[in-house]
Design a protein around this motif. Sequence first.
Motif, mmCIF file in Angstrom:
data_model
loop_
_atom_site.group_PDB
_atom_site.id
_atom_site.type_symbol
_atom_site.label_atom_id
_atom_site.label_comp_id
_atom_site.label_asym_id
_atom_site.label_seq_id
_atom_site.Cartn_x
_atom_site.Cartn_y
_atom_site.Cartn_z
ATOM 1 N N THR A 30 0.824 -1.213 0.000
ATOM 2 C CA THR A 30 0.000 0.000 0.000
ATOM 3 C C THR A 30 0.858 1.262 0.000
ATOM 4 O O THR A 30 1.990 1.261 0.472
ATOM 5 N N THR A 31 0.246 2.307 -0.562
ATOM 6 C CA THR A 31 0.844 3.639 -0.475
ATOM 7 C C THR A 31 0.276 4.311 0.775
ATOM 8 O O THR A 31 -0.644 3.776 1.398
ATOM 9 N N LEU A 32 0.786 5.503 1.101
ATOM 10 C CA LEU A 32 0.256 6.223 2.265
ATOM 11 C C LEU A 32 -1.209 6.587 2.049
ATOM 12 O O LEU A 32 -2.048 6.411 2.927
ATOM 13 N N ILE A 33 -1.520 7.069 0.828
ATOM 14 C CA ILE A 33 -2.915 7.427 0.502
ATOM 15 C C ILE A 33 -3.805 6.197 0.643
ATOM 16 O O ILE A 33 -4.904 6.264 1.204
ATOM 17 N N GLY A 34 -3.313 5.041 0.157
ATOM 18 C CA GLY A 34 -4.074 3.790 0.260
ATOM 19 C C GLY A 34 -4.378 3.450 1.709
ATOM 20 O O GLY A 34 -5.484 3.020 2.041
ATOM 21 N N ALA A 35 -3.382 3.664 2.585
ATOM 22 C CA ALA A 35 -3.569 3.377 4.012
ATOM 23 C C ALA A 35 -4.605 4.319 4.614
ATOM 24 O O ALA A 35 -5.431 3.910 5.442
ATOM 25 N N ILE A 36 -4.582 5.593 4.185
ATOM 26 C CA ILE A 36 -5.548 6.567 4.716
ATOM 27 C C ILE A 36 -6.966 6.214 4.257
ATOM 28 O O ILE A 36 -7.911 6.266 5.046
ATOM 29 N N VAL A 37 -7.105 5.808 2.974
ATOM 30 C CA VAL A 37 -8.416 5.406 2.447
ATOM 31 C C VAL A 37 -8.923 4.188 3.221
ATOM 32 O O VAL A 37 -10.099 4.102 3.584
ATOM 33 N N ALA A 38 -7.999 3.239 3.536
ATOM 34 C CA ALA A 38 -8.389 2.048 4.295
ATOM 35 C C ALA A 38 -8.873 2.427 5.689
ATOM 36 O O ALA A 38 -9.880 1.902 6.172
ATOM 37 N N LEU A 39 -8.166 3.380 6.337
ATOM 38 C CA LEU A 39 -8.594 3.852 7.662
ATOM 39 C C LEU A 39 -10.007 4.438 7.591
ATOM 40 O O LEU A 39 -10.857 4.178 8.437
ATOM 41 N N TRP A 40 -10.225 5.245 6.540
ATOM 42 C CA TRP A 40 -11.526 5.909 6.368
ATOM 43 C C TRP A 40 -12.633 4.870 6.186
ATOM 44 O O TRP A 40 -13.699 4.967 6.818
ATOM 45 N N SER A 41 -12.378 3.843 5.367
ATOM 46 C CA SER A 41 -13.421 2.849 5.096
ATOM 47 C C SER A 41 -13.630 1.909 6.294
ATOM 48 O O SER A 41 -14.625 1.199 6.358
ATOM 49 N N GLU A 42 -12.683 1.928 7.244
ATOM 50 C CA GLU A 42 -12.851 1.117 8.472
ATOM 51 C C GLU A 42 -13.492 1.934 9.585
ATOM 52 O O GLU A 42 -13.323 1.630 10.773
ATOM 53 N N GLN A 43 -14.201 3.001 9.216
ATOM 54 C CA GLN A 43 -14.887 3.887 10.180
ATOM 55 C C GLN A 43 -13.940 4.585 11.148
ATOM 56 O O GLN A 43 -14.314 4.908 12.267
ATOM 57 N N MET A 44 -12.690 4.796 10.729
ATOM 58 C CA MET A 44 -11.769 5.576 11.579
ATOM 59 C C MET A 44 -11.494 6.911 10.883
ATOM 60 O O MET A 44 -10.347 7.252 10.580
ATOM 61 N N GLU A 45 -12.606 7.658 10.646
ATOM 62 C CA GLU A 45 -12.491 8.880 9.837
ATOM 63 C C GLU A 45 -11.586 9.921 10.488
ATOM 64 O O GLU A 45 -10.799 10.573 9.805
ATOM 65 N N ILE A 46 -11.701 10.085 11.811
ATOM 66 C CA ILE A 46 -10.926 11.132 12.486
ATOM 67 C C ILE A 46 -9.431 10.839 12.370
ATOM 68 O O ILE A 46 -8.631 11.731 12.052
ATOM 69 N N ILE A 47 -9.053 9.564 12.576
ATOM 70 C CA ILE A 47 -7.636 9.200 12.463
ATOM 71 C C ILE A 47 -7.168 9.386 11.028
ATOM 72 O O ILE A 47 -6.062 9.892 10.788
#
Length: 218
Positions: free
Chosen positions: A81-98
């Motif tokens: 994964t790229t950094l952006i990919g990791a951020i998108v994954a966080l967002w889709s795992e309901q960790m929007e604030i993080i």
Amino acid sequence: MNVNESDELIACHECDALFTKRALPTHSKAKCPQCGALLYRAMSGNLDRICAMTLAALITFVIAQAFPIVELDANGLTSETTLIGAIVALWSEQMEIIAVLVFCSTILFPLAELVALLYVLMPLRAGFVPPGFNIVLRTIQFVRPWGMIEVFMLGVLVTLVKMISIARVIPEAALFAFGALTLMVAVVVSFDPRALWDIAARLPQKPKRAARHVRQRS
Ligand SMILES: [Zn+2]
């Protein structure tokens, strides 16, 4: 440009004494004669060096964002994964604030600082003050404490060491780019943008517009 003498005054931040600001020889500093507090350092007139480092950091930043950071191989199942990919994954795992915090501290604010620095450094090197100079310098000072690439780098390294027991960890291009970027950002951050105000005070504002007027008249 006529500089009023009152523009050249500087106040001691410890005892509020006022002094006339003078140009210093390189590698020297001005101290308050009353309380000994450091007033200001001599500008490292070397704009070229900091300009080149900022540009190099910006290019490294793009490489760090564009390529995968690591590849994990667990029993033949690979994932990268790229950094952006990791951020998108966080967002889709309901960790929007993080996700938002990671995005701001590792992408948005470092990018804003590098672009803003180049925006003021390039014209100053060419000998003029760009429009919105004061706002851009204030923006740099505002976003600087929020850029946390070094914290991110440390987090990634700790995670990788822990992952080694679970999966085969293959470092990718962006990991090395982030390592280099951490060092470059440390150099860029050691540069005090307040020195640019002194340089700008001796330069004319927006020479291009003046040149255009001259051309119209002739
Ligand atoms: Zn003082």
